[in-house]
Design an enzyme around this catalytic site. Structure first.
Site, PDB file in Angstrom:
ATOM      1  N   ALA A  51      -3.775 -16.922 -26.359  1.00 16.47           N
ATOM      2  CA  ALA A  51      -3.529 -16.016 -25.230  1.00 16.47           C
ATOM      3  C   ALA A  51      -3.848 -14.595 -25.653  1.00 16.47           C
ATOM      4  CB  ALA A  51      -2.076 -16.096 -24.775  1.00 16.47           C
ATOM      5  N   GLY A  53      -2.014 -12.140 -25.294  1.00 12.77           N
ATOM      6  CA  GLY A  53      -0.811 -11.546 -25.851  1.00 12.77           C
ATOM      7  C   GLY A  53      -0.464 -12.012 -27.256  1.00 12.77           C
ATOM      8  N   TYR A  54      -1.317 -12.806 -27.889  1.00 14.70           N
ATOM      9  CA  TYR A  54      -1.032 -13.334 -29.220  1.00 14.70           C
ATOM     10  C   TYR A  54      -1.707 -12.517 -30.320  1.00 14.70           C
ATOM     11  CZ  TYR A  54       0.601 -17.681 -26.939  1.00 14.70           C
ATOM     12  OH  TYR A  54       1.248 -18.617 -26.168  1.00 14.70           O
ATOM     13  N   GLY A  55      -1.662 -11.215 -30.209  1.00 17.99           N
ATOM     14  CA  GLY A  55      -2.209 -10.359 -31.267  1.00 17.99           C
ATOM     15  C   GLY A  55      -3.685 -10.603 -31.506  1.00 17.99           C
ATOM     16  N   SER A  57      -5.151 -13.363 -32.300  1.00 12.28           N
ATOM     17  CA  SER A  57      -5.473 -14.781 -32.194  1.00 12.28           C
ATOM     18  C   SER A  57      -6.857 -15.049 -31.601  1.00 12.28           C
ATOM     19  CB  SER A  57      -4.398 -15.492 -31.369  1.00 12.28           C
ATOM     20  OG  SER A  57      -4.671 -16.857 -31.246  1.00 12.28           O
TER      21      SER A  57
END
Length: 129
Positions: A51, A53-55, A57
């Site tokens: 996602a 929002g996963y830094g 990732s």
């Protein structure tokens, strides 16, 4: 690894998927992340979930797995935080997907979820379209 149907989508995925939130942590080295991602796919994991929002990732999946894009099903999330659009709008979804594709260094996302939105948002016809 056992493969299963992903609902009625026509996609087949491994019984065990990789939730890629943890690889977004900037404290992890690129070598560690690259090894983890490639070993997971080598051992039959065919579902990777990430996602915006996963830094880091999405960027790391792109760096370490873009050359193997045909080897796994990619799930991502969005609907919020897209540069240039208000959250939970068709524009945010479109821009979010385009921005994710750039970070992931690929041409397609197999599964896209609206991430953590209110239930009423999921019922909006403009988003479903």
């Amino acid at each position: 690894m056992e493969q299963r149907d992903f609902g009625t989508t026509g996609l087949r995925v491994s019984a065990l998927g990789l939730g890629a939130g943890q690889i977004g942590d900037a404290a992890l080295t690129e070598e560690h992340v690259g090894t983890l991602l490639n070993r997971a796919v080598d051992r039959g994991v065919t579902l990777i979930d990430t996602a915006r929002g996963y830094g880091l990732s999405e960027e790391r999946i792109g760096r370490h797995l873009s050359y193997r894009r045909h080897d796994f099903i990619l799930s991502s999330k969005g609907g919020y935080g897209a540069d240039g659009a208000d959250d939970w709008t068709p524009q945010a979804i479109r821009l979010g997907i385009e921005q994710a594709l750039t970070r992931l260094r690929c041409d397609w996302i197999d599964i896209f979820h609206l991430h953590s939105c209110p239930a009423d948002t999921l019922r909006r016809e403009d988003l479903l379209g």
